[in-house]
Design a protein around this motif. Structure first.
Motif, PDB file in Angstrom:
ATOM      1  N   THR A 118      19.232  -9.578 -14.144  1.00  0.00           N
ATOM      2  CA  THR A 118      18.457  -8.484 -13.543  1.00  0.00           C
ATOM      3  C   THR A 118      19.378  -7.579 -12.727  1.00  0.00           C
ATOM      4  O   THR A 118      19.293  -6.356 -12.803  1.00  0.00           O
ATOM      5  CB  THR A 118      17.365  -9.055 -12.606  1.00  0.00           C
ATOM      6  OG1 THR A 118      16.591 -10.002 -13.335  1.00  0.00           O
ATOM      7  CG2 THR A 118      16.472  -7.958 -12.065  1.00  0.00           C
ATOM      8  N   HIS A 168      16.338 -20.351 -13.537  1.00  0.00           N
ATOM      9  CA  HIS A 168      17.773 -20.462 -13.840  1.00  0.00           C
ATOM     10  C   HIS A 168      18.519 -19.278 -13.228  1.00  0.00           C
ATOM     11  O   HIS A 168      18.016 -18.143 -13.256  1.00  0.00           O
ATOM     12  CB  HIS A 168      18.003 -20.483 -15.357  1.00  0.00           C
ATOM     13  CG  HIS A 168      19.391 -20.937 -15.729  1.00  0.00           C
ATOM     14  ND1 HIS A 168      20.473 -20.102 -15.661  1.00  0.00           N
ATOM     15  CD2 HIS A 168      19.852 -22.140 -16.159  1.00  0.00           C
ATOM     16  CE1 HIS A 168      21.560 -20.776 -16.025  1.00  0.00           C
ATOM     17  NE2 HIS A 168      21.206 -22.012 -16.339  1.00  0.00           N
ATOM     18  N   GLY A 209       6.330 -10.128  -9.994  1.00  0.00           N
ATOM     19  CA  GLY A 209       7.492 -10.973  -9.730  1.00  0.00           C
ATOM     20  C   GLY A 209       7.534 -12.257 -10.521  1.00  0.00           C
ATOM     21  O   GLY A 209       8.206 -13.213 -10.141  1.00  0.00           O
ATOM     22  N   GLY A 211       8.194 -12.332 -13.964  1.00  0.00           N
ATOM     23  CA  GLY A 211       9.081 -12.267 -15.125  1.00  0.00           C
ATOM     24  C   GLY A 211       8.618 -11.355 -16.252  1.00  0.00           C
ATOM     25  O   GLY A 211       9.167 -11.403 -17.352  1.00  0.00           O
ATOM     26  N   LYS A 212       7.627 -10.482 -15.986  1.00  0.00           N
ATOM     27  CA  LYS A 212       7.165  -9.573 -17.050  1.00  0.00           C
ATOM     28  C   LYS A 212       8.305  -8.691 -17.548  1.00  0.00           C
ATOM     29  O   LYS A 212       8.544  -8.569 -18.739  1.00  0.00           O
ATOM     30  CB  LYS A 212       6.049  -8.656 -16.536  1.00  0.00           C
ATOM     31  CG  LYS A 212       4.716  -9.321 -16.361  1.00  0.00           C
ATOM     32  CD  LYS A 212       3.654  -8.326 -15.917  1.00  0.00           C
ATOM     33  CE  LYS A 212       3.982  -7.664 -14.581  1.00  0.00           C
ATOM     34  NZ  LYS A 212       4.131  -8.602 -13.461  1.00  0.00           N
ATOM     35  N   THR A 213       8.995  -8.053 -16.600  1.00  0.00           N
ATOM     36  CA  THR A 213      10.044  -7.113 -16.998  1.00  0.00           C
ATOM     37  C   THR A 213      11.204  -7.850 -17.674  1.00  0.00           C
ATOM     38  O   THR A 213      11.780  -7.366 -18.647  1.00  0.00           O
ATOM     39  CB  THR A 213      10.520  -6.311 -15.767  1.00  0.00           C
ATOM     40  OG1 THR A 213       9.392  -5.600 -15.251  1.00  0.00           O
ATOM     41  CG2 THR A 213      11.612  -5.333 -16.123  1.00  0.00           C
ATOM     42  N   THR A 214      11.485  -9.045 -17.167  1.00  0.00           N
ATOM     43  CA  THR A 214      12.532  -9.856 -17.800  1.00  0.00           C
ATOM     44  C   THR A 214      12.170 -10.133 -19.257  1.00  0.00           C
ATOM     45  O   THR A 214      12.979  -9.948 -20.168  1.00  0.00           O
ATOM     46  CB  THR A 214      12.677 -11.194 -17.038  1.00  0.00           C
ATOM     47  OG1 THR A 214      12.964 -10.909 -15.675  1.00  0.00           O
ATOM     48  CG2 THR A 214      13.779 -12.045 -17.633  1.00  0.00           C
ATOM     49  N   ASN A 222       6.688 -19.274 -16.396  1.00  0.00           N
ATOM     50  CA  ASN A 222       8.077 -18.921 -16.056  1.00  0.00           C
ATOM     51  C   ASN A 222       8.450 -19.459 -14.677  1.00  0.00           C
ATOM     52  O   ASN A 222       7.614 -19.542 -13.785  1.00  0.00           O
ATOM     53  CB  ASN A 222       8.240 -17.399 -16.091  1.00  0.00           C
ATOM     54  CG  ASN A 222       9.673 -16.991 -15.822  1.00  0.00           C
ATOM     55  OD1 ASN A 222      10.613 -17.725 -16.129  1.00  0.00           O
ATOM     56  ND2 ASN A 222       9.841 -15.824 -15.231  1.00  0.00           N
ATOM     57  N   PRO A 269      12.384 -22.345 -17.560  1.00  0.00           N
ATOM     58  CA  PRO A 269      12.735 -22.891 -16.239  1.00  0.00           C
ATOM     59  C   PRO A 269      13.340 -21.817 -15.337  1.00  0.00           C
ATOM     60  O   PRO A 269      13.710 -20.736 -15.791  1.00  0.00           O
ATOM     61  CB  PRO A 269      13.775 -23.953 -16.584  1.00  0.00           C
ATOM     62  CG  PRO A 269      14.403 -23.484 -17.841  1.00  0.00           C
ATOM     63  CD  PRO A 269      13.343 -22.739 -18.599  1.00  0.00           C
TER      64      PRO A 269
HETATM   65  N1  LIG Z   1      13.185 -18.025 -14.950  1.00  0.00           N
HETATM   66  C1  LIG Z   1      13.673 -17.371 -13.891  1.00  0.00           C
HETATM   67  N2  LIG Z   1      14.630 -17.948 -13.112  1.00  0.00           N
HETATM   68  C2  LIG Z   1      15.128 -17.302 -12.030  1.00  0.00           C
HETATM   69  N3  LIG Z   1      14.757 -16.066 -11.662  1.00  0.00           N
HETATM   70  C3  LIG Z   1      13.838 -15.415 -12.400  1.00  0.00           C
HETATM   71  C4  LIG Z   1      13.249 -16.039 -13.547  1.00  0.00           C
HETATM   72  N4  LIG Z   1      12.378 -15.150 -14.096  1.00  0.00           N
HETATM   73  C5  LIG Z   1      12.418 -14.032 -13.334  1.00  0.00           C
HETATM   74  N5  LIG Z   1      13.292 -14.185 -12.309  1.00  0.00           N
HETATM   75  C6  LIG Z   1      13.638 -13.207 -11.270  1.00  0.00           C
HETATM   76  O1  LIG Z   1      12.453 -12.847 -10.608  1.00  0.00           O
HETATM   77  C7  LIG Z   1      12.453 -11.463 -10.290  1.00  0.00           C
HETATM   78  C8  LIG Z   1      11.211 -10.807 -10.835  1.00  0.00           C
HETATM   79  O2  LIG Z   1      11.268 -10.786 -12.250  1.00  0.00           O
HETATM   80  P1  LIG Z   1      10.650  -9.590 -13.077  1.00  0.00           P
HETATM   81  O3  LIG Z   1      10.947  -9.845 -14.509  1.00  0.00           O
HETATM   82  O4  LIG Z   1      11.076  -8.288 -12.509  1.00  0.00           O
HETATM   83  O5  LIG Z   1       9.119  -9.828 -12.776  1.00  0.00           O
HETATM   84  P2  LIG Z   1       7.855  -8.826 -12.877  1.00  0.00           P
HETATM   85  O6  LIG Z   1       8.205  -7.770 -13.857  1.00  0.00           O
HETATM   86  O7  LIG Z   1       6.741  -9.715 -13.326  1.00  0.00           O
HETATM   87  O8  LIG Z   1       7.613  -8.282 -11.523  1.00  0.00           O
HETATM   88  C9  LIG Z   1      13.742 -10.880 -10.870  1.00  0.00           C
HETATM   89  O9  LIG Z   1      14.677 -10.735  -9.859  1.00  0.00           O
HETATM   90  C10 LIG Z   1      14.193 -11.919 -11.873  1.00  0.00           C
HETATM   91  O10 LIG Z   1      15.587 -11.975 -11.973  1.00  0.00           O
END
Ligand SMILES: Nc1ncnc2c1ncn2[C@@H]1O[C@H](COP(=O)(O)OP(=O)(O)O)[C@@H](O)[C@H]1O
Ligand SMILES: [Mg+2]
Length: 393
Positions: A348, A341, A149, A151-154, A313, A339
């Protein structure tokens, strides 16, 4: 005489190709999906032109165009349709080379055929890309973090979109979160095949077959989606993952790997091949400590690749942590701070990556910086221009 394969095209158009010098094989629409077309494209004497008519449903036509690009790069795919700008864009991204109006006259048909023949000849005289050794500039980018959670996938999906826009055909994104991977969701893809398909059976040792199992995102990035159930994911061994990444590394300049939280065997297998590690932490005490711990462990294992990119992140000022404290704990400067945002959850949830939406928010800007860090400096001008185009959509 140019070989022409038509699928789901009406008799008049097939006849027009014939009248303009094509050796035409005309098949019904089922050939687009039952493997017949792929078989013919894989032949040594593959057609110079594949025309897909209105009887082939658009998604099937676009999927076949993408596969044709892989299986037979000398074949030009032509879609027979009334083209509006959106369809054009979608078709081009899928690998279609021309869109021909169902009412095209002889001159247009002749021109399309001539372009296809010229291209097929040029491709035939060029060296085959498949099976060539890895390019020295190739990069395997592993995106990891101690926690979920964060931001890896993001980050991974946006990296793939950014790199693919910079250099078409260069990038594949692999979802190695074998149990709960959500790359497909983040890209709004409904994958036809998933990770287990790509590592088992015929795809496991034949790059040509493997490529037909890859999904395709509209950015141009190829995608190996995560398994659709945790049980299916369990059937994928670290050795399978290693073989898959080695094959993809020979075919693509950029292999971007999204991972599960922590250091699973699959992640370690990917790290053994990584040129770049993007390590992500969250802006809280356990998140920062976790980052340090993971770096230490990877250092002990000798698995920190030459290029590492430390990302923090979801930062905001409410947690009481100062950036200085963070950097002291991590043991060095952070490469990127993103940040919190609202554009991110929106992206997502809608499945439109930030770099595709092209917003001006700081997270989008930060992700673009990360793409620039990873894309090699050899092609900076082309890369930036292409990315700007992608960002303008
Ligand atoms: N900088 C950010 N600001 C707001 N929300 C974020 C940010 N980075 C990630 N998120 C949210 O956090 C959640 C988890 O992100 P995700 O990329 O799936 O993480 P992971 O792959 O590490 O589990 C998603 O719903 C995403 O939209
Ligand atoms: Mg994830």
């Amino acid at each position: 005489m140019s070989r022409v394969l038509t699928i789901g095209v009406d008799d008049d158009l097939a006849a027009a190709f014939r009248a303009n010098g094509g050796a035409v094989l005309a098949l019904g629409p089922a050939a687009a999906t039952d493997g017949t077309a792929l078989g013919l494209l894989g032949d040594a004497d593959a057609p110079a032109l594949l025309a897909l008519g209105a009887e082939v449903p658009l998604p099937a036509a676009l999927a076949l165009a993408g596969q044709a690009e892989v299986v037979s790069s000398g074949t030009s795919v032509v879609l027979v349709a009334f083209a509006d700008p959106d369809l054009w864009k979608e078709a081009m991204r899928a690998g279609v080379r021309d869109v021909l109006s169902p009412h095209a006259d002889a001159t247009e048909i002749q021109a399309v055929l001539a372009r296809a023949t010229g291209l097929a000849e040029a491709r035939r005289s060029a060296p085959a890309p498949v099976g060539t050794p890895p390019a020295p500039s190739r990069r395997v980018v592993v995106v990891a973090s101690p926690k979920g959670g964060v931001g890896k996938t993001t980050v991974a999906t946006n990296l793939a979109v950014g790199l693919a826009a910079a250099e078409p055909g260069s990038t594949v994104l692999v979802d190695l979160d074998v149990q709960f991977g959500d790359v497909a969701g983040a890209l709004a893809l409904v994958p036809q095949y998933t990770l287990p398909d790509a590592v088992l059976g015929a795809a496991s040792n034949d790059p040509l077959v493997l490529k037909t199992y890859l999904g395709r995102h509209r950015s141009g990035s190829y995608v190996v989606a995560g398994s659709d159930s945790p049980v299916a994911g369990d059937g994928v061994s670290p050795a399978d993952v290693g073989r898959l990444l080695d094959m993809l590394g020979r075919e693509f300049r950029y292999v971007v790997v999204d991972t599960a939280p922590g250091l699973t065997d699959h992640t370690l297998t990917a790290l053994e091949r990584a040129t770049d590690l993007v390590l992500i932490g969250s802006m809280d005490v356990p998140g920062v400590r976790g980052l340090r711990k993971e770096l230490d462990v990877l250092g002990q294992l000798g698995l920190v690749p030459a290029r590492r990119h430390l990302v923090l992140n979801g930062t905001d000022s409410s947690g009481g942590l100062e950036m200085e404290d963070v950097e002291r704990t991590v043991g060095g400067p952070l490469d990127l701070v993103l940040p919190r945002h609202k554009a991110v959850p929106l992206s997502t949830n809608t499945g439109v990556p930030l770099l595709e939406a092209g917003g001006k928010d700081p997270v989008t800007r930060g992700l673009r910086t990360l793409v620039d860090r990873i894309a090699p400096p050899a092609a900076p001008v082309r890369g930036r221009r292409a990315r700007r185009r992608a960002g303008a959509r």
